[in-house]
Enzyme design. Structure first.
Site, PDB file in Angstrom:
ATOM      1  N   CYS A   2       0.823  -1.216   0.000  1.00 55.44           N
ATOM      2  CA  CYS A   2       0.000   0.000   0.000  1.00 55.44           C
ATOM      3  C   CYS A   2       0.855   1.265   0.000  1.00 55.44           C
ATOM      4  CB  CYS A   2      -0.954   0.042   1.179  1.00 55.44           C
ATOM      5  SG  CYS A   2      -2.112  -1.315   1.276  1.00 55.44           S
ATOM      6  N   ARG A  27       5.822  -0.035  -4.404  1.00 55.67           N
ATOM      7  CA  ARG A  27       5.446  -0.808  -3.223  1.00 55.67           C
ATOM      8  C   ARG A  27       4.542  -1.979  -3.578  1.00 55.67           C
ATOM      9  NH1 ARG A  27       6.515   2.160   1.428  1.00 55.67           N
ATOM     10  NH2 ARG A  27       4.916   1.094   2.641  1.00 55.67           N
ATOM     11  N   TRP A  75      -2.937  -2.696  -1.638  1.00 63.96           N
ATOM     12  CA  TRP A  75      -2.557  -4.097  -1.850  1.00 63.96           C
ATOM     13  C   TRP A  75      -3.532  -4.919  -1.018  1.00 63.96           C
ATOM     14  CZ3 TRP A  75      -0.065  -8.031   1.227  1.00 63.96           C
ATOM     15  CH2 TRP A  75       0.470  -9.095   0.482  1.00 63.96           C
ATOM     16  N   ASN A 101      -2.960   1.867   5.511  1.00 63.91           N
ATOM     17  CA  ASN A 101      -1.966   0.851   5.149  1.00 63.91           C
ATOM     18  C   ASN A 101      -1.831  -0.066   6.348  1.00 63.91           C
ATOM     19  OD1 ASN A 101       0.249  -0.653   4.460  1.00 63.91           O
ATOM     20  ND2 ASN A 101       1.683   1.060   4.346  1.00 63.91           N
ATOM     21  N   GLY A 102      -2.043  -1.371   6.165  1.00 67.93           N
ATOM     22  CA  GLY A 102      -1.899  -2.295   7.284  1.00 67.93           C
ATOM     23  C   GLY A 102      -3.086  -3.218   7.395  1.00 67.93           C
ATOM     24  N   GLU A 488      18.210 -17.580  -4.577  1.00 69.27           N
ATOM     25  CA  GLU A 488      17.893 -16.210  -4.971  1.00 69.27           C
ATOM     26  C   GLU A 488      17.611 -16.123  -6.470  1.00 69.27           C
ATOM     27  OE1 GLU A 488      17.366 -12.020  -4.995  1.00 69.27           O
ATOM     28  OE2 GLU A 488      17.038 -13.615  -3.542  1.00 69.27           O
ATOM     29  N   LYS A 492      14.062 -14.839  -8.107  1.00 66.81           N
ATOM     30  CA  LYS A 492      13.940 -13.734  -9.063  1.00 66.81           C
ATOM     31  C   LYS A 492      13.120 -14.160 -10.279  1.00 66.81           C
ATOM     32  CE  LYS A 492      15.528 -10.559  -6.930  1.00 66.81           C
ATOM     33  NZ  LYS A 492      14.864 -11.254  -5.857  1.00 66.81           N
ATOM     34  N   GLU A 495       9.456 -14.441  -9.231  1.00 67.27           N
ATOM     35  CA  GLU A 495       8.838 -13.162  -8.890  1.00 67.27           C
ATOM     36  C   GLU A 495       8.415 -12.364 -10.115  1.00 67.27           C
ATOM     37  OE1 GLU A 495      10.628 -11.392  -4.782  1.00 67.27           O
ATOM     38  OE2 GLU A 495      12.018 -11.485  -6.456  1.00 67.27           O
ATOM     39  N   HIS A 511      18.517 -36.474  -4.572  1.00 67.84           N
ATOM     40  CA  HIS A 511      17.573 -36.913  -3.549  1.00 67.84           C
ATOM     41  C   HIS A 511      16.143 -36.474  -3.864  1.00 67.84           C
ATOM     42  CE1 HIS A 511      20.770 -38.385  -0.982  1.00 67.84           C
ATOM     43  NE2 HIS A 511      21.428 -37.253  -1.208  1.00 67.84           N
ATOM     44  N   LYS A 610       6.541  -4.194  -2.261  1.00 72.61           N
ATOM     45  CA  LYS A 610       7.928  -3.903  -1.915  1.00 72.61           C
ATOM     46  C   LYS A 610       8.174  -4.006  -0.421  1.00 72.61           C
ATOM     47  CE  LYS A 610      12.106  -2.787  -2.937  1.00 72.61           C
ATOM     48  NZ  LYS A 610      12.909  -3.794  -3.632  1.00 72.61           N
TER      49      LYS A 610
END
Length: 615
Positions: A2, A27, A75, A101-102, A488, A492, A495, A511, A610
């Site tokens: 948000c 964000r 968001w 926001n929250g 990582e 990426k 995402e 395995h 974000k």
């Protein structure tokens, strides 16, 4: 998650609010809205979609004049992304307006009670419950807006940054925060409100960052008053001088913020060690470490807590700290740490890593660690953020604003800070020889040049991306220091391109994951010459014998892997411990180009934010 923007002053509010919302698009969000007040009329426009969609809708729905305004990018947490659930939300009377926001954890019982009292709800959001609770308190107890907000907030549980406007008292905006960031820009006869300083940086260099549990009455032609939400006590706010500039938050000729930020890494790594690393003199000077050296040296263990990309940086740090300092290290997902009754002893060191410094799960882990008597050290990018204030000490990464939702330069600058910390402690403990200590300092000093060289793989990464842009699955393998880099790299790709990808330690492939390998499965193997080279060559041979497609990241001049791999990306040689700073670069570039070729929104991937300020 948000974004909040607000303005009260003498300028037209709408352009400031809209431009501010665009600055906060990094964000992550799924809807947007704006409220304006022109002295007589309260005007509202909101929509599912992007800020550009809001501009189109607002131009058709409302007149955009007025010197008071608030705006929001949402968001979704409660209720699907649609026009009705978008912010701002209005109270039943139509007098009070809120952006939030929250998350309000106890909204459901509050909603039930308010419905019993005759309130009607039009959205599925927790925010609409909050604004009607404020209205109910205001009416029932005949309170001014600020006091009503305070009383209402003492009845809710959760996290929030809010801005509330009352058209019956139109010279004021009331703001408050608990767990979600909120900055107030102070100008001459005007105030700005935002989730961070980027929306108002060109208007003022003076800002107040509200602390957790604080609220402020922002009034035209009067000094701002800051109070504690819990007990109404006055707070003397600290006014910071902003260091950010507009050029830092604009694309600077690159097609996307993410691409720009990938290319900023040589400079920001230098900025991160500047003034701290003096290779010729054999000195690392980090005030947060120096001032608390005994706490680190006496620690029986170090616990690293983080989420996402920062967790991967923590995994790299685990290898580095244990090898350099011989102190045991545990790396925990912050989101799991607080819920499993972890064993934390007084004197343990907890290192909390976060790009934004606002990550809710990491903040919760910090609070738990402090309650247990641990010494908590923060590593984050944002000066004045919640984590930088809540920790006992810490180090900033100096990466500058990271606008792309998928972190790139945050990862490498976090690793840079953590390497310096480990080296400083190793020197103090005597667990590294003087020769090795000086060698690592010198290597770290020239890492930016090697990152620049690694960025020259861009054309090769783009070429490979064109071949594999339509793949459905991808496997990333690494060993030792480069196992976290494999994680990582896979993150990426997931995402920003929405391709399913998984990272594994290369030896773990047999395995289970080896069952997935066939002629359609691209396998990206991180195989620098340093480290477990012979072992990873064996793993590559296992892939090759099962017709897997091998994309290998190798040290320049490599011949052995070249003979086995289908595609090669060459990087400069460096020591094993510092190699993640180099090996991650081509993986970032590869993910970026695949996402662009697939038509994905690289800077604002779907469903992601974000700064994740809900648990």
């Amino acid at each position: 998650m948000c974004g909040i923007v607000g303005y009260i002053g003498y300028r037209e509010a709408y352009p400031i609010v809209i431009k501010g919302l665009k600055r906060l698009e990094y964000r992550g969000y799924d809807s947007a809205g704006v409220m304006l007040y022109d002295g007589e009329n309260l005007k509202l426009s909101k929509t599912k979609g992007k800020v550009i969609d809001l501009e189109v809708k607002a131009s058709n729905e409302i007149s955009t004049n007025g010197t008071i305004g608030i705006g929001h990018t949402r968001w979704a947490t409660h209720g699907i992304p649609n026009d009705v659930n978008s912010h701002p939300h209005v109270s039943n009377s139509g007098d009070l307006v809120i952006i939030h926001n929250g998350i309000i954890e106890n909204y459901a019982p509050l909603k039930v009670e308010l419905i019993k009292r005759g309130y009607i709800f039009h959205s599925d959001t927790d925010t609409e419950v909050l604004i009607n609770l404020i209205e109910e308190v205001q009416k029932k107890e005949n309170l001014k807006l600020g006091k009503a907000v305070q009383v209402a907030l003492n009845q809710v549980f959760g996290a929030y940054a809010i801005a509330v406007f009352d058209k019956k008292n139109p010279d004021e905006i009331v703001v408050a925060r608990l767990g979600s960031p909120l900055a107030i820009g102070i100008g001459e006869g005007e105030y700005f409100i935002a989730s961070d300083a980027s929306p108002f940086i060109e208007y003022t260099s003076n800002a107040v960052y509200l602390e957790d549990g604080e609220m402020a009455n922002i009034r035209l032609h009067k000094p701002m008053k800051v109070r504690k939400i819990k007990d109404d006590s006055l707070v003397d706010p600290y006014i910071q001088e902003l260091q950010m500039n507009l050029e830092q938050i604009e694309k600077g000729g690159y097609d996307h913020f993410m691409f720009k930020e990938i290319y900023e890494q040589p400079n920001v790594i230098t900025d991160t060690y500047r003034g701290r690393l003096h290779a010729n003199d054999g000195i690392i000077q980090m005030s947060g470490v120096e001032d608390n050296l005994e706490k680190f040296l006496n620690a029986e263990k170090i616990i690293i807590v983080a989420c996402g990309t920062s967790w991967h940086a923590g995994l790299v740090a685990e290898y580095i700290f244990e090898e350099f300092t011989r102190i045991p290290v545990e790396v925990e997902y912050a989101s799991e740490f607080r819920y499993r009754n972890p064993i934390i002893n007084r004197g343990d060191v907890v290192i909390a890593i976060s790009q934004s410094g606002e990550t809710a799960d990491t903040m919760a882990a910090i609070k738990l660690a402090k309650e247990k008597g641990a010494f908590v050290y923060g590593v984050c990018n944002v000066v004045g953020s919640s984590i930088s204030r809540e920790t006992h000490a810490g180090s900033h990464t100096h990466a500058g604003p990271e606008i792309g939702v998928a972190s790139t330069k945050a990862f490498t600058t976090q690793i840079t800070v953590l390497i310096m910390m480990a080296l400083r402690l190793a020197k103090a403990k005597g667990t590294l020889s003087k020769t090795d200590f000086h060698r690592y300092l010198q290597e770290l000093e020239i890492i930016p040049e090697k990152v620049r060289e690694a960025l020259e793989t861009n054309a090769k990464a783009k070429e490979i991306a064109a071949i594999f842009k339509n793949t459905q699955n991808c496997l990333y393998l690494g060993r030792g220091y480069n196992f976290p880099v494999a994680l990582e790299g896979a993150l990426k790709l997931k995402e920003i391109s929405y391709i399913h990808a998984e990272g594994y330690p290369a030896a773990e492939m047999k395995h289970g994951p080896i069952a997935l390998i066939d002629e359609h499965m691209p396998v990206i193997v991180i195989a620098p010459k340093q480290g477990h080279y012979d072992k990873i060559v064996s793993n590559i041979q296992e892939i090759k014998s099962r017709s897997g497609i091998i994309i290998a990241v190798v040290t320049k001049g490599d011949t052995q892997v070249r003979g086995l791999a289908d595609y090669i990306i060459e990087i400069p040689e460096t020591s094993d411990a510092l190699s993640p700073l180099i090996t991650t670069i081509p993986l970032q570039l590869l993910s970026y180009h695949i996402a662009v070729m697939r038509g994905c929104n690289v800077d604002q991937p779907r469903n992601l934010a974000k700064s994740v300020t809900v648990e």
